[in-house]
Design a protein around this motif. Structure first.
Motif, PDB file in Angstrom:
ATOM      1  N   ALA A 123       3.937  -4.023   1.575  1.00  0.00           N
ATOM      2  CA  ALA A 123       2.256  -3.898   1.716  1.00  0.00           C
ATOM      3  C   ALA A 123       1.774  -2.434   1.790  1.00  0.00           C
ATOM      4  O   ALA A 123       2.529  -1.591   2.123  1.00  0.00           O
ATOM      5  CB  ALA A 123       2.332  -4.336   3.326  1.00  0.00           C
ATOM      6  N   THR A 124       0.739  -2.211   1.281  1.00  0.00           N
ATOM      7  CA  THR A 124      -0.122  -1.144   1.500  1.00  0.00           C
ATOM      8  C   THR A 124      -0.827  -0.728   2.569  1.00  0.00           C
ATOM      9  O   THR A 124      -0.765  -1.735   3.407  1.00  0.00           O
ATOM     10  CB  THR A 124      -1.066  -0.961   0.124  1.00  0.00           C
ATOM     11  N   ALA A 125      -1.302   0.526   2.905  1.00  0.00           N
ATOM     12  CA  ALA A 125      -1.954   0.684   4.062  1.00  0.00           C
ATOM     13  C   ALA A 125      -3.001  -0.195   4.100  1.00  0.00           C
ATOM     14  O   ALA A 125      -3.250  -0.942   5.475  1.00  0.00           O
ATOM     15  CB  ALA A 125      -2.366   2.073   4.122  1.00  0.00           C
ATOM     16  N   LEU A 126      -3.786  -0.839   3.072  1.00  0.00           N
ATOM     17  CA  LEU A 126      -5.090  -1.599   3.007  1.00  0.00           C
ATOM     18  C   LEU A 126      -4.586  -2.892   3.364  1.00  0.00           C
ATOM     19  O   LEU A 126      -5.203  -3.867   4.196  1.00  0.00           O
ATOM     20  CB  LEU A 126      -5.620  -1.651   1.645  1.00  0.00           C
ATOM     21  N   GLY A 127      -3.212  -3.331   2.705  1.00  0.00           N
ATOM     22  CA  GLY A 127      -2.563  -4.515   3.073  1.00  0.00           C
ATOM     23  C   GLY A 127      -2.427  -4.741   4.529  1.00  0.00           C
ATOM     24  O   GLY A 127      -2.873  -5.909   5.365  1.00  0.00           O
ATOM     25  N   ARG A 128      -1.799  -3.518   5.281  1.00  0.00           N
ATOM     26  CA  ARG A 128      -1.252  -3.821   6.602  1.00  0.00           C
ATOM     27  C   ARG A 128      -2.794  -3.705   7.469  1.00  0.00           C
ATOM     28  O   ARG A 128      -2.708  -4.535   8.570  1.00  0.00           O
ATOM     29  CB  ARG A 128      -0.492  -2.735   7.005  1.00  0.00           C
ATOM     30  N   LYS A 129      -3.701  -3.127   7.233  1.00  0.00           N
ATOM     31  CA  LYS A 129      -5.097  -3.116   7.911  1.00  0.00           C
ATOM     32  C   LYS A 129      -5.736  -4.714   7.770  1.00  0.00           C
ATOM     33  O   LYS A 129      -6.139  -5.282   8.515  1.00  0.00           O
ATOM     34  CB  LYS A 129      -5.953  -2.136   7.057  1.00  0.00           C
ATOM     35  N   MET A 130      -5.549  -5.218   6.707  1.00  0.00           N
ATOM     36  CA  MET A 130      -6.198  -6.610   6.402  1.00  0.00           C
ATOM     37  C   MET A 130      -5.116  -7.519   7.228  1.00  0.00           C
ATOM     38  O   MET A 130      -5.910  -8.582   7.750  1.00  0.00           O
ATOM     39  CB  MET A 130      -6.279  -6.949   4.971  1.00  0.00           C
ATOM     40  N   LEU A 131      -4.069  -7.331   7.359  1.00  0.00           N
ATOM     41  CA  LEU A 131      -2.974  -8.227   8.219  1.00  0.00           C
ATOM     42  C   LEU A 131      -3.549  -8.224   9.563  1.00  0.00           C
ATOM     43  O   LEU A 131      -3.635  -9.307  10.046  1.00  0.00           O
ATOM     44  CB  LEU A 131      -1.675  -7.803   7.715  1.00  0.00           C
ATOM     45  N   ALA A 132      -3.603  -6.970  10.065  1.00  0.00           N
ATOM     46  CA  ALA A 132      -4.106  -6.849  11.536  1.00  0.00           C
ATOM     47  C   ALA A 132      -5.337  -7.523  11.783  1.00  0.00           C
ATOM     48  O   ALA A 132      -5.536  -8.231  12.618  1.00  0.00           O
ATOM     49  CB  ALA A 132      -4.137  -5.337  11.730  1.00  0.00           C
TER      50      ALA A 132
END
Length: 73
Positions: A47-56
């Motif tokens: 996961a990228t930083a954007l991916g982790r943000k979207m997951l949250a």
């Protein structure tokens, strides 16, 4: 990943999973690299930083939905 999903009751084929992963990578949610494992070449996704943000953000939405569904029980 298919085996892990299977342990949680989800049945998904490679023909369904890999297009999802590629789409998530294209949107910037995942990044992949190739690693050799003996004779086979494996693609590893992170996961990228954007991916982790979207997951949250998605977790918050799911919790809100579950809360609304369970109201009054």
């Amino acid at each position: 990943m298919i085996e892990e999903l299977g342990r949680h009751g989800y049945r998904i084929s490679p023909g369904s999973l890999y297009p999802l992963l590629h789409g998530m990578e294209k949107k910037g949610y995942l990044r992949s690299s190739e690693r050799r494992n003996g004779k086979s070449l494996r693609r590893i996704y992170r996961a990228t930083a954007l991916g982790r943000k979207m997951l949250a953000a998605s977790k918050i939405k799911v919790r809100e939905l579950l809360s609304e569904l369970m109201e009054g029980e």
